[in-house]
Design a protein around this motif. Sequence first.
Motif, mmCIF file in Angstrom:
data_model
loop_
_atom_site.group_PDB
_atom_site.id
_atom_site.type_symbol
_atom_site.label_atom_id
_atom_site.label_comp_id
_atom_site.label_asym_id
_atom_site.label_seq_id
_atom_site.Cartn_x
_atom_site.Cartn_y
_atom_site.Cartn_z
ATOM 1 N N THR A 99 101.469 51.541 89.291
ATOM 2 C CA THR A 99 100.383 51.939 88.398
ATOM 3 C C THR A 99 100.885 51.963 86.963
ATOM 4 O O THR A 99 101.890 52.609 86.654
ATOM 5 N N TYR A 100 100.179 51.249 86.079
ATOM 6 C CA TYR A 100 100.545 51.206 84.656
ATOM 7 C C TYR A 100 99.709 52.208 83.859
ATOM 8 O O TYR A 100 100.228 52.942 83.040
ATOM 9 N N ASN A 101 98.411 52.224 84.134
ATOM 10 C CA ASN A 101 97.507 53.200 83.522
ATOM 11 C C ASN A 101 96.463 53.620 84.552
ATOM 12 O O ASN A 101 96.137 52.858 85.474
ATOM 13 N N THR A 102 95.928 54.812 84.387
ATOM 14 C CA THR A 102 94.746 55.223 85.152
ATOM 15 C C THR A 102 93.656 55.620 84.165
ATOM 16 O O THR A 102 93.933 56.005 83.023
ATOM 17 N N TYR A 103 92.407 55.498 84.610
ATOM 18 C CA TYR A 103 91.254 55.816 83.772
ATOM 19 C C TYR A 103 90.286 56.654 84.591
ATOM 20 O O TYR A 103 89.859 56.247 85.676
ATOM 21 N N ILE A 104 89.959 57.834 84.070
ATOM 22 C CA ILE A 104 88.900 58.620 84.709
ATOM 23 C C ILE A 104 87.559 57.957 84.428
ATOM 24 O O ILE A 104 86.650 57.942 85.232
ATOM 25 N N ASP A 105 87.468 57.385 83.239
ATOM 26 C CA ASP A 105 86.322 56.570 82.840
ATOM 27 C C ASP A 105 86.882 55.426 82.009
ATOM 28 O O ASP A 105 88.058 55.429 81.651
ATOM 29 N N GLU A 106 86.032 54.456 81.662
ATOM 30 C CA GLU A 106 86.533 53.273 80.956
ATOM 31 C C GLU A 106 87.297 53.604 79.679
ATOM 32 O O GLU A 106 88.247 52.909 79.319
ATOM 33 N N GLY A 108 88.248 44.755 85.726
ATOM 34 C CA GLY A 108 88.869 45.365 84.555
ATOM 35 C C GLY A 108 88.069 45.128 83.279
ATOM 36 O O GLY A 108 88.418 45.629 82.216
ATOM 37 N N ASN A 109 86.987 44.379 83.399
ATOM 38 C CA ASN A 109 86.090 44.144 82.270
ATOM 39 C C ASN A 109 84.864 45.041 82.467
ATOM 40 O O ASN A 109 84.111 44.861 83.428
ATOM 41 N N PHE A 110 84.672 45.997 81.572
ATOM 42 C CA PHE A 110 83.629 47.011 81.770
ATOM 43 C C PHE A 110 82.380 46.768 80.928
ATOM 44 O O PHE A 110 81.552 47.654 80.756
ATOM 45 N N ASP A 111 82.241 45.549 80.425
ATOM 46 C CA ASP A 111 81.037 45.150 79.706
ATOM 47 C C ASP A 111 79.912 44.956 80.730
ATOM 48 O O ASP A 111 80.060 44.217 81.705
ATOM 49 N N LYS A 112 78.805 45.610 80.518
ATOM 50 C CA LYS A 112 77.696 45.534 81.472
ATOM 51 C C LYS A 112 77.119 44.130 81.595
ATOM 52 O O LYS A 112 76.402 43.830 82.552
ATOM 53 N N TYR A 156 81.824 46.592 90.076
ATOM 54 C CA TYR A 156 82.371 47.822 89.505
ATOM 55 C C TYR A 156 81.331 48.943 89.546
ATOM 56 O O TYR A 156 81.636 50.089 89.895
ATOM 57 N N GLY A 157 80.087 48.615 89.197
ATOM 58 C CA GLY A 157 79.028 49.617 89.177
ATOM 59 C C GLY A 157 78.821 50.261 90.539
ATOM 60 O O GLY A 157 78.627 51.478 90.642
ATOM 61 N N PHE A 158 78.891 49.446 91.593
ATOM 62 C CA PHE A 158 78.748 49.961 92.961
ATOM 63 C C PHE A 158 79.863 50.965 93.264
ATOM 64 O O PHE A 158 79.613 52.063 93.767
ATOM 65 N N LYS A 159 81.102 50.603 92.948
ATOM 66 C CA LYS A 159 82.249 51.454 93.261
ATOM 67 C C LYS A 159 82.290 52.700 92.374
ATOM 68 O O LYS A 159 82.644 53.797 92.817
ATOM 69 N N LYS A 160 81.910 52.524 91.113
ATOM 70 C CA LYS A 160 81.926 53.627 90.145
ATOM 71 C C LYS A 160 81.016 54.781 90.577
ATOM 72 O O LYS A 160 81.277 55.951 90.252
ATOM 73 N N LYS A 207 82.403 57.970 92.021
ATOM 74 C CA LYS A 207 83.075 58.902 91.111
ATOM 75 C C LYS A 207 84.557 59.077 91.421
ATOM 76 O O LYS A 207 85.055 60.190 91.600
ATOM 77 N N GLY A 208 85.243 57.956 91.453
ATOM 78 C CA GLY A 208 86.692 57.971 91.609
ATOM 79 C C GLY A 208 87.366 57.719 90.272
ATOM 80 O O GLY A 208 86.942 58.234 89.243
ATOM 81 N N TYR A 209 88.391 56.878 90.290
ATOM 82 C CA TYR A 209 89.132 56.584 89.065
ATOM 83 C C TYR A 209 89.611 55.136 89.097
ATOM 84 O O TYR A 209 89.760 54.532 90.169
ATOM 85 N N ILE A 210 89.850 54.583 87.928
ATOM 86 C CA ILE A 210 90.298 53.199 87.777
ATOM 87 C C ILE A 210 91.821 53.172 87.767
ATOM 88 O O ILE A 210 92.464 53.994 87.099
#
Length: 385
Positions: free
Chosen positions: A111-118, A325-329, A337-341, A344-347
């Motif tokens: 793991t290099y980074n984690t994101y709670i949100d984008e 990894g691209n969070f542009d809608k 991504y939207g389905f998995k998001k 309410k987990g983490y990236i």
Amino acid sequence: MKFIELTAEQFIKEQDNYPLSTFYQTTSWAHIKNTTNWENYYVGIEQEGKIVAICLLLAKKTFLNKKLFYAPRGPLLDYTDCNLLSFFTENVTKFIKSKNGYMLKIDPMITYNTYIDEDKKEEDKQGHIAYQNIIDNNYRHLGFTKGYGTETQFRWSYCLNIENKTIDDIIKNLKTSARGWIRRSQKYPLITKEVKEENLDDFKMVMEHTAERQNHFDRSRNYYQMLQKEFANRCKMLIVYLDVEKYLKENKDDKLYEEIKKEKVKLLPLAASVFILDKERVNYVYGGAIRKYMLLAGQYKYQYDMLKYSTENNYKIYDFGGISGNFDKNDPHYGIYGFKKAFKGYIVEYVGEFDLVINKFYYTAYKIAYKCYKNLRHIIGKIKK
């Protein structure tokens, strides 16, 4: 320290004992890759009578009898230990040379980074140290990429921490949309079955439909059978059916009623999935659903069932698998991504892919050939569209 070649039996005893252990670094995965002309080797490092590092190496002939080596999600070792990584690198280079290899590709689950949100990033200090140590050992980093690659494993993933949680805890924390879909899946007479020989054709039909809809290839029937055989109890292959008779009795006002009425089966396949279990992690590996019946929420039914299974069996991480990894809608893959998001987990952003160059001439030739291959695939894809 001593660099050693391991037998399959020795490797099996060690393969689940490392923090980065994964089903990709198992004898089972080696056997599956053998069916597509990959050879395999098991190597490790012994120190004071104890094995402190192991690695499944896959090898394939590319041209002039030379071999490309790949350690899928490996090697398994402490990347923050500079001496250990240097010793492994020096000796695996000699080993690969002796087997007529010209490069080693690695993509460890660091793991290099984690994101709670984008936009809420947390750097993983150990991951950053590991990255620098890999670079210092002359591995070439192929970039902090986004999107879906075709040759190695995903660089971005979406995970849910389920340690010490119940299924009720998880459902309470879901986004309203996901909770609504879970409730919807419980409203209908859906039945989840494990895939056996007698319903493998149903499973394959769902997966083929999904592959065609998403414009990617599906695996062969034999491949799925191999997964079940090789991973045995570690593989959960599921299919969700609609009980048609019960549905027609109970849902006369439903939008899909007339469509379902045309179906001449007792059990209608809606969705299918493959999960592979690691020691502490449940991996959602493949999934699919029949587009016209998505409103019946079959894809949420198998997620609910596996989340329940995972919490009841004390797993710690539920990995929903790769995201771009691209969070542009507006990104074409945002829907995944939207389905998995909604759960309410983490990236998780992994450290990425590295090449260890062992023969510069053949490596350069490989890079040129691979670039031509990718360009050709892109052209063919455009033609098909």
